[in-house]
Design a protein around this motif. Structure first.
Motif, PDB file in Angstrom:
ATOM      1  N   SER A  21       0.809  -1.222   0.000  1.00 25.58           N
ATOM      2  CA  SER A  21       0.000   0.000   0.000  1.00 25.58           C
ATOM      3  C   SER A  21       0.839   1.266   0.000  1.00 25.58           C
ATOM      4  CB  SER A  21      -0.931  -0.001   1.220  1.00 25.58           C
ATOM      5  OG  SER A  21      -1.833  -1.083   1.152  1.00 25.58           O
ATOM      6  N   LEU A  22       1.999   1.210   0.642  1.00 27.24           N
ATOM      7  CA  LEU A  22       2.840   2.404   0.729  1.00 27.24           C
ATOM      8  C   LEU A  22       3.661   2.661  -0.530  1.00 27.24           C
ATOM      9  CD1 LEU A  22       4.154   2.217   4.417  1.00 27.24           C
ATOM     10  CD2 LEU A  22       2.455   3.791   3.475  1.00 27.24           C
ATOM     11  N   LEU A  28      -2.989  -2.252  -3.577  1.00 28.61           N
ATOM     12  CA  LEU A  28      -3.532  -3.490  -3.020  1.00 28.61           C
ATOM     13  C   LEU A  28      -5.026  -3.531  -3.332  1.00 28.61           C
ATOM     14  CD1 LEU A  28      -3.153  -6.053  -1.362  1.00 28.61           C
ATOM     15  CD2 LEU A  28      -3.419  -4.677   0.711  1.00 28.61           C
ATOM     16  N   VAL A  29      -5.403  -4.475  -4.192  1.00 30.22           N
ATOM     17  CA  VAL A  29      -6.782  -4.544  -4.678  1.00 30.22           C
ATOM     18  C   VAL A  29      -7.615  -5.537  -3.892  1.00 30.22           C
ATOM     19  CG1 VAL A  29      -8.242  -5.038  -6.682  1.00 30.22           C
ATOM     20  CG2 VAL A  29      -6.040  -3.873  -6.993  1.00 30.22           C
ATOM     21  N   LEU A  42      -8.424  -7.056   7.316  1.00 32.15           N
ATOM     22  CA  LEU A  42      -7.229  -6.447   6.737  1.00 32.15           C
ATOM     23  C   LEU A  42      -7.578  -5.633   5.498  1.00 32.15           C
ATOM     24  CD1 LEU A  42      -4.169  -6.145   6.950  1.00 32.15           C
ATOM     25  CD2 LEU A  42      -3.928  -8.231   5.577  1.00 32.15           C
ATOM     26  N   ALA A  43      -8.466  -6.162   4.662  1.00 28.55           N
ATOM     27  CA  ALA A  43      -8.880  -5.436   3.454  1.00 28.55           C
ATOM     28  C   ALA A  43      -9.502  -4.087   3.819  1.00 28.55           C
ATOM     29  CB  ALA A  43      -9.865  -6.278   2.652  1.00 28.55           C
ATOM     30  N   GLY A  44     -10.283  -4.080   4.902  1.00 31.10           N
ATOM     31  CA  GLY A  44     -10.924  -2.842   5.332  1.00 31.10           C
ATOM     32  C   GLY A  44      -9.929  -1.766   5.726  1.00 31.10           C
ATOM     33  N   GLY A  47      -8.634  -0.329   2.151  1.00 28.80           N
ATOM     34  CA  GLY A  47      -9.554  -0.023   1.070  1.00 28.80           C
ATOM     35  C   GLY A  47      -9.573  -1.072  -0.017  1.00 28.80           C
ATOM     36  N   ALA A  48      -9.236  -2.307   0.351  1.00 32.31           N
ATOM     37  CA  ALA A  48      -9.229  -3.414  -0.600  1.00 32.31           C
ATOM     38  C   ALA A  48     -10.492  -4.243  -0.419  1.00 32.31           C
ATOM     39  CB  ALA A  48      -7.985  -4.264  -0.392  1.00 32.31           C
TER      40      ALA A  48
END
Length: 331
Positions: A21-22, A28-29, A42-44, A47-48
């Motif tokens: 992400s950084l 990260l989809v 983790l997705a939350g 924003g994945a």
């Protein structure tokens, strides 16, 4: 922008999610995990979207996957992802079985997509600087390597039972480091190990304290020391003697403050565990992967490197059990 699917939302998956992400060149989809609640959580954070692994692999919009699942799934996921046209960064080791890892090596080569194995220690700034000095010839010909790698405390026995053993799980990082720093594979391997930290580890068929000597064809030697317990922290050191001098990389400390009084000199302890010690290395590892995939250049660590390290681990395992030196050619 590299669109990435993360397979695995456990402790190491969380580390990789941050690195992905950084990085300005990746996004990260999607994230998957056998525990979908963990994947959704983790997705939350990033924003994945949480999806099943098979959906991620079959999604044509995903360019690459990072495999951070249990070791027994690595080979299958590498094969499936490369067959689907995706680039792969996979956590070590390639597999618990050398035979299975070699089959994966053949299949991935046929699929023709880049596969990088996560030997993150190569990307530690200190070890990378040491390697660069070696490559510049600053100490002449390398002759004697010493690698120290001590964990602060042993893992749960439940983990030990499925880990593949100290040589495949823990020391495999050091086998890769030794081959990387010495510029090739050893000819023979001699290993000794015992269980003196936790008797339950011995009862599970593993060792928690070990020393391995790698003998190279030209007479050079590498000695690797592992222990599951160093009460003062995560002890990670390298010392390399050459014909023209010595290179060493010491521990990263919790802080740089030292105190000197008439009773002595004291300083902070080493960083406590790998999550603290190697965070910069994980970010640099991901950056190197993204750069290589986007540019089409050679990967800095390959699937071949992963299989080679696993072969050394297999030789060490056999040597420790038999009490005999094992030729790598016999593995």
């Amino acid at each position: 922008m590299l669109k990435v699917g993360l397979l695995g939302a456990g402790r190491i998956g969380n580390v990789h999610a941050k690195a992905i992400s950084l990085h300005p060149g990746s996004t990260l989809v999607t994230i998957s995990d056998v525990n979908m609640d963990a994947a959704r959580k983790l997705a939350g954070q990033y924003g994945a979207e949480a999806k099943a692994t098979v959906e991620i692999i079959n999604d044509p919009s995903i360019d690459a996957v990072l495999v951070a699942t249990s070791t027994d799934t690595h080979s299958d996921l590498i094969e499936a992802a490369t067959a689907a046209g995706k680039a792969v960064l996979c956590e070590k080791p390639v597999d618990l079985s050398l035979e299975r890892a070699r089959a994966c090596q053949v299949a991935a080569a046929k699929n023709g997509r880049p596969v990088m194995i996560g030997f993150n220690r190569r990307f530690d700034p200190n070890f990378a600087a040491l390697k660069a000095a070696v490559d510049r010839g600053e100490i002449g010909k390398t002759e004697l390597l010493s690698v120290t790698s001590f964990d602060p405390a042993p893992p749960p026995v439940s983990y030990v039972k499925v880990s593949g053993g100290l040589f495949r799980d823990m020391m495999i990082h050091d086998f890769d480091m030794a081959c990387w720093l010495m510029g090739g594979l050893p000819e023979t391997v001699t290993a000794v190990g015992s269980s003196i930290v936790d008797p339950e580890i011995g009862a599970a068929g593993d060792v928690d304290t070990a020393v391995v000597t790698l003998h190279f064809a030209d007479g050079r030697i590498a000695v690797i020391k592992n222990s599951r317990r160093a009460v003062y922290g995560y002890d990670q050191r390298v010392e390399l003697l050459g014909s023209e001098g010595l290179l060493s990389a010491g521990n990263v400390l919790e802080n740089t403050v030292s105190k000197a009084t008439k009773s002595g000199v004291t300083s902070a302890k080493p960083e406590f565990f790998f999550l603290e010690r190697y965070m910069r290395a994980y970010s640099a590892e991901w950056a190197a992967f993204v750069d290589a995939v986007n540019s089409g250049s050679a990967l800095p660590v390959t699937l071949d490197d992963g299989v080679n390290a696993l072969a050394v681990a297999e030789a060490a395992t056999r040597s420790a059990k038999s009490g005999q030196t094992v030729s790598l050619a016999s593995i």
